[in-house]
Design a protein around this motif. Structure first.
Motif, PDB file in Angstrom:
ATOM      1  N   HIS A 378      91.875  28.721  38.766  1.00 24.54           N
ATOM      2  CA  HIS A 378      90.950  27.597  38.807  1.00 24.54           C
ATOM      3  C   HIS A 378      90.069  27.683  40.054  1.00 24.54           C
ATOM      4  CE1 HIS A 378      89.252  23.796  37.925  1.00 24.54           C
ATOM      5  NE2 HIS A 378      89.887  23.119  38.859  1.00 24.54           N
ATOM      6  N   LEU A 379      90.697  28.045  41.148  1.00 29.02           N
ATOM      7  CA  LEU A 379      89.955  28.163  42.393  1.00 29.02           C
ATOM      8  C   LEU A 379      88.922  29.292  42.302  1.00 29.02           C
ATOM      9  CD1 LEU A 379      90.007  26.633  45.041  1.00 29.02           C
ATOM     10  CD2 LEU A 379      91.570  28.352  45.957  1.00 29.02           C
ATOM     11  N   ALA A 380      89.268  30.347  41.580  1.00 30.90           N
ATOM     12  CA  ALA A 380      88.338  31.468  41.408  1.00 30.90           C
ATOM     13  C   ALA A 380      87.086  30.991  40.686  1.00 30.90           C
ATOM     14  CB  ALA A 380      89.000  32.603  40.636  1.00 30.90           C
ATOM     15  N   ALA A 430      86.088  38.771  35.494  1.00 30.66           N
ATOM     16  CA  ALA A 430      86.306  37.398  35.945  1.00 30.66           C
ATOM     17  C   ALA A 430      85.034  36.775  36.495  1.00 30.66           C
ATOM     18  CB  ALA A 430      87.409  37.378  37.006  1.00 30.66           C
ATOM     19  N   LYS A 431      83.983  37.589  36.547  1.00 28.43           N
ATOM     20  CA  LYS A 431      82.744  37.067  37.113  1.00 28.43           C
ATOM     21  C   LYS A 431      82.045  36.125  36.145  1.00 28.43           C
ATOM     22  CE  LYS A 431      81.570  40.477  40.539  1.00 28.43           C
ATOM     23  NZ  LYS A 431      81.132  41.858  40.696  1.00 28.43           N
ATOM     24  N   ILE A 432      81.581  35.066  36.686  1.00 28.07           N
ATOM     25  CA  ILE A 432      80.813  34.120  35.895  1.00 28.07           C
ATOM     26  C   ILE A 432      79.344  34.439  36.152  1.00 28.07           C
ATOM     27  CG2 ILE A 432      80.176  31.704  35.652  1.00 28.07           C
ATOM     28  CD1 ILE A 432      83.032  31.033  36.584  1.00 28.07           C
ATOM     29  N   GLU A 433      78.681  34.953  35.122  1.00 29.36           N
ATOM     30  CA  GLU A 433      77.290  35.322  35.302  1.00 29.36           C
ATOM     31  C   GLU A 433      76.418  34.550  34.330  1.00 29.36           C
ATOM     32  OE1 GLU A 433      76.220  39.488  36.426  1.00 29.36           O
ATOM     33  OE2 GLU A 433      78.253  39.847  35.697  1.00 29.36           O
ATOM     34  N   TYR A 490      80.852  23.080  22.744  1.00 34.17           N
ATOM     35  CA  TYR A 490      81.059  23.849  23.971  1.00 34.17           C
ATOM     36  C   TYR A 490      80.852  25.332  23.719  1.00 34.17           C
ATOM     37  CZ  TYR A 490      82.687  19.680  26.299  1.00 34.17           C
ATOM     38  OH  TYR A 490      82.732  18.447  26.867  1.00 34.17           O
ATOM     39  N   VAL A 491      81.302  25.786  22.557  1.00 35.96           N
ATOM     40  CA  VAL A 491      81.114  27.209  22.225  1.00 35.96           C
ATOM     41  C   VAL A 491      79.623  27.549  22.267  1.00 35.96           C
ATOM     42  CG1 VAL A 491      81.265  28.909  20.373  1.00 35.96           C
ATOM     43  CG2 VAL A 491      83.233  27.450  20.900  1.00 35.96           C
ATOM     44  N   ASN A 501      82.069  33.219  24.271  1.00 34.41           N
ATOM     45  CA  ASN A 501      82.373  32.007  23.510  1.00 34.41           C
ATOM     46  C   ASN A 501      83.316  31.057  24.242  1.00 34.41           C
ATOM     47  OD1 ASN A 501      84.757  33.339  23.346  1.00 34.41           O
ATOM     48  ND2 ASN A 501      84.926  33.264  21.115  1.00 34.41           N
ATOM     49  N   HIS A 502      83.567  31.364  25.489  1.00 39.80           N
ATOM     50  CA  HIS A 502      84.428  30.471  26.257  1.00 39.80           C
ATOM     51  C   HIS A 502      84.058  30.567  27.716  1.00 39.80           C
ATOM     52  CE1 HIS A 502      86.225  34.431  26.542  1.00 39.80           C
ATOM     53  NE2 HIS A 502      86.730  34.057  27.688  1.00 39.80           N
ATOM     54  N   GLY A 503      84.600  29.678  28.521  1.00 38.07           N
ATOM     55  CA  GLY A 503      84.275  29.721  29.939  1.00 38.07           C
ATOM     56  C   GLY A 503      84.905  28.568  30.667  1.00 38.07           C
ATOM     57  N   PRO A 504      84.560  28.433  31.931  1.00 38.86           N
ATOM     58  CA  PRO A 504      85.108  27.321  32.707  1.00 38.86           C
ATOM     59  C   PRO A 504      84.447  26.016  32.296  1.00 38.86           C
ATOM     60  CG  PRO A 504      83.504  28.508  34.002  1.00 38.86           C
ATOM     61  CD  PRO A 504      83.626  29.243  32.708  1.00 38.86           C
ATOM     62  N   LYS A 505      84.922  24.967  32.859  1.00 39.46           N
ATOM     63  CA  LYS A 505      84.438  23.643  32.484  1.00 39.46           C
ATOM     64  C   LYS A 505      82.905  23.613  32.441  1.00 39.46           C
ATOM     65  CE  LYS A 505      85.417  18.845  33.489  1.00 39.46           C
ATOM     66  NZ  LYS A 505      86.136  17.919  34.397  1.00 39.46           N
ATOM     67  N   ALA A 506      82.373  23.318  31.267  1.00 37.24           N
ATOM     68  CA  ALA A 506      80.935  23.464  31.042  1.00 37.24           C
ATOM     69  C   ALA A 506      80.103  22.544  31.934  1.00 37.24           C
ATOM     70  CB  ALA A 506      80.620  23.211  29.573  1.00 37.24           C
ATOM     71  N   SER A 507      80.533  21.326  32.096  1.00 38.82           N
ATOM     72  CA  SER A 507      79.706  20.402  32.870  1.00 38.82           C
ATOM     73  C   SER A 507      79.633  20.831  34.342  1.00 38.82           C
ATOM     74  CB  SER A 507      80.235  18.971  32.734  1.00 38.82           C
ATOM     75  OG  SER A 507      81.613  18.921  33.006  1.00 38.82           O
TER      76      SER A 507
END
Length: 525
Positions: A378-380, A430-433, A490-491, A501-507
Motif C-alpha cells: 500500500h505504501l508503495a 509495480a510502477k504506476i504509469e 473502475y475497470v 484493468n486494475h490498479g490502486p484506488k482510482a480516486s
RNA sequence: GGGCCUGUAGCUUAGUCAGGUAGAGCAUCCGGCUUUUAACCGGACGGCCGUGGGUUCAAAUCCCAUCAGGCCCGCCA
C-alpha cells in the motif's frame, strides 16, 4: 526450533556465560554479506538471553590485519602501505588517495558500518584487535605459540594439508618501515622477538605491544581464548574442511583454551550476479540496502533462512514477497497447542515464531509495531501517486490506517519506500504509469457501456472539486446514473489511465493527476 | 586433487540431526464480497521429494553411487 534457539540450547551445555563473536577485516567497503555474519551472531546472542543465559556479543574488528594489495578503489599511493596493519595507515579520501585528515583506514570503513548496524538494532561491544595487541593481552598466547612452534606447524600441515614454509614463525614482527612483509625472525628471548627486515635493518619486537602480530590462523585461535568466545559463526570459506576453523580448534586448545562451538553459514548472493565481490564492484553496502529495505525486513531475510542455505539478496520484485510474508506472519503468527499439531507443524510453528521474534529491531519488541499499520504494498502505491508526505498521512488517516501523527517507524518506512520507488531497483511491474494517450490496443478493451460511463463522467468531473473524496463521490454517482456495475466503472478508468484493468484506488490516483489530462484521455475513447 | 553447501508443486520453501500417511506461502484458475489497500474471504489445481541402488515392517529423512548448481582449499563473510 529456530536455528538461533537451537544453537543457544547447544551452548547451554558449556560452562559459564556465553560470548558470541563476529570478526571482520575492515579492508574495504562493508557489504550486505557482512550483515549475515553480524546478524547470525547477534541472533544467537539474543536467543541465549531469551533462554535465560548470560551472554555478551562482541564484534572484533581485525584492525591489525595488514593491507594485502592495492584494491581498485585505492590509488597507487597505497603500494607503500602493503603489509601495514589497517589501523596504522591513513584512510583514503574520495579520490582513493591517502587522506592525511581522514583518520585511520580501519576506522574509516568501520564507522558507517556501525551506523548501519545501529539501524537494524545491533549494538555490539566493539573490540579493535590492534588495541588488544597494544594492551599486551596477546602476550601469553604469543609466548605459548612460539614455545609450541613445531606442534602448531604440524597441526596446520596435517589439518589443512598445506606445506608450511621452512622459515615460518608464529609471530610476524613489523619491520623498520611498519610492514610485516619480508621480515625474518632471528631469535626469541621472552618477551622480545629479534628480526631483520628486507632492507637489512635489524630490530626487536616486544610481544606485549603491537609491534607484530600472530599469523591469522593462530591469531584467530588466540582471540577465542583471550575473549573467552563460546561461539563465532564463520563464513563457509573459513568453515571448509582444513580451513582456518579446523586448524583453529586444536591450536586454541594448545594455547590452553576451550574452542568455540563451530557454526558455518552460507553466503549472500546478489540476485543473479553471484557472490559479493569488491574487486568486480558487485556490492551492495549495508547502507545502500538499508536505504531501501526496512530494518526488520532486513533482519527477517537473515532470520528466516537456515544458516546453511545461501540467500539471494533481491531488491527487486522479491522484496514485495518478503514484505508480504513478513506482514502475514505479524498479522497471524502461527499458533496451536502441541496436542493439536503434528511434530512437523510444531517445528514449523516454533521456527516461524523464532524468526519473527529475532527480526525485531528492538529486542523482544512487539512485531505489530514494526509494520506501523500500513502494508508495504500500500505504501508503495501511495509513494508513487502522492509526492507530498503530508498528503500520504492524510490519505492514511482517511483510510483508517493512521491516527494522529505518523510515528518514527512509519516515517522511516516511507523514506525508504521513496528511495526504492525512485531508484533503479524498483520493479517495472509495480510502477504506476499514467498513460499519455489511449492507444488502439487499449481501446479494444472498452465496451459501449464503458464509453457511456466515461462520457458522462467527463461532464461531471468538470464541476468536481479536485479532491480524492469529491472525485470518489462523483464516480459513484455517475456510475449509478448510467447503470454500469461498480466494478466495471473502475475497470474503464484503469484502462484509460493505466492501460491495465486494475490498479490502486482510482480516486487517489485521479486526484494526483491534472484534470485536463484526465479529460483528454476520456475524450480519446 | 581434497572438501563443503544445495537439489521437495510453475516460484520461494518446511520437514532431513532423533525414519512413521509430503506441509505452507506466492502464482494460476473458479467462486464470493452492491460502492478497489494491486485489498479481503472460500475453494480447486499442482510433488514417482535430482537420479539409481542398498538397509528397514516402513526412507524426502539413514548408507553407497551418480548427475546438476553454488562455493571453499593465498586474502575474502
Amino acid at each position: 526450533m529456530h536455528w538461533a534457539d537451537h544453537t543457544a540450547q547447544t551452548l547451554q551445555n558449556r560452562d559459564g556465560s556465553q560470548v558470541i563473536a563476529s570478526g571482520i577485516t575492515p579492508s574495504g567497503e562493508f557489504h550486505v554479506g557482512h550483515l549475515r555474519e553480524i546478524l547470525t551472531a547477534e541472533m544467537i546472542h539474543r536467543a541465549c538471553l531469551d533462554a535465560g543465559m548470560e551472554s555478551r556479543y562482541i564484534f572484533i574488528v581485525d584492525s591489525m590485519d595488514p593491507l594485502r594489495r592495492v584494491y581498485d578503489f585505492l590509488s597507487p599511493a597505497y603500494q607503500q602501505y602493503i603489509g601495514h596493519p589497517l589501523a596504522y595507515i591513513p584512510a583514503p579520501g574520495p579520490d582513493g588517495a591517502p587522506d592525511p585528515d581522514g583518520g585511520n583506514y580501519a576506522d574509516h570503513f568501520l564507522a558507517p558500518f556501525l551506523t548501519a548496524l545501529k539501524e537494524i538494532g545491533v549494538e555490539p561491544e566493539v573490540v579493535m584487535n590492534h588495541q588488544t595487541y597494544e594492551s599486551g593481552a596477546f602476550a601469553d598466547k604469543i609466548h605459548s605459540s612460539i614455545e609450541q612452534k613445531d606442534e602448531i606447524r604440524r597441526v596446520i600441515e596435517e589439518v589443512s594439508g598445506r606445506e608450511v614454509p621452512e622459515d615460518w614463525f608464529p609471530y610476524n614482527p613489523l619491520g623498520s618501515d611498519g610492514s610485516i612483509d619480508g621480515v625474518s625472525v632471528t631469535g626469541y628471548e621472552h618477551p622480545h622477538v629479534h628480526w631483520v627486515d628486507s632492507h637489512g635493518v635489524e630490530g626487536t619486537a616486544d610481544i606485549r605491544t603491537a609491534q607484530g602480530k600472530l599469523p591469522w590462523r593462530v591469531d584467530w585461535a588466540a582471540k577465542w581464548g583471550i575473549h573467552g568466545i563460546t561461539c563465532e559463526p564463520a563464513g563457509k570459506d573459513h568453515g571448509a574442511a582444513g580451513g582456518s576453523y579446523d586448524t583453529g580448534i586444536p591450536i586454541c586448545e594448545m594455547l590452553g583454551s576451550q574452542p568455540p562451538h563451530k557454526l558455518v553459514y552460507e553466503w549472500i548472493q546478489l540476485k543473479g550476479m553471484g557472490p559479493m565481490s569488491s574487486s568486480t564492484g558487485l556490492t551492495v553496502g549495508p547502507m545502500d540496502a538499508l536505504a531501501l529495505v526496512p530494518p526488520e525486513i532486513m533482519r527477517y531475510v537473515i532470520a528466516r533462512s537456515k544458516v546453511g542455505r545461501h540467500i539471494d539478496f533481491d531488491t527487486g520484485p522479491a522484496l514485495f514477497q518478503t514484505a508480504d510474508e513478513y506482514e502475514r506472519l505479524v498479522a497471524e503468527p502461527p499458533s496451536g497447542s502441541d496436542e493439536e499439531l503434528s511434530r512437523r507443524q510444531q517445528i514449523a510453528r516454533d521456527t516461524q515464531l523464532g524468526a519473527l521474534r529475532l527480526s525485531q529491531v528492538g529486542k523482544n519488541a512487539d512485531p505489530a509495531g514494526s509494520v506501523a499499520g500500513v502494508s508495504f504494498r500500500h505504501l508503495a502505491m501511495l509513494a508513487q501517486i502522492k509526492s507530498n508526505d503530508d498528503d500520504i498521512w492524510d490519505s492514511l488517516r482517511n483510510s483508517g490506517h493512521l491516527e494522529g501523527e505518523p510515528g518514527g517507524t512509519l516515517i522511516g518506512r516511507l523514506r525508504r519506500m521513496r528511495n526504492w520507488v525512485d531508484g533503479p531497483h524498483f520493479p517495472d511491474a509495480a510502477k504506476i504509469e499514467v498513460q499519455s494517450g489511449v492507444s488502439d490496443e487499449i481501446r479494444v478493451h472498452l465496451t459501449d457501456e464503458h464509453r457511456q460511463f466515461l462520457s458522462a463522467l467527463s461532464g461531471s468531473l468538470e464541476d468536481c472539486e479536485w479532491t480524492e473524496e469529491a472525485i470518489g463521490d462523483c464516480i459513484r454517482s455517475v456510475a449509478a446514473g448510467v447503470a454500469i456495475g461498480g466494478r466495471e466503472a473502475y475497470v474503464a478508468l484503469y484502462w484509460i489511465i493505466l492501460g491495465k484493468n486494475h490498479g490502486p484506488k482510482a480516486s487517489s490516483l485521479m486526484a494526483e493527476m491534472e484534470m485536463e489530462h484526465l479529460l483528454s484521455l476520456i475524450s480519446e475513447t
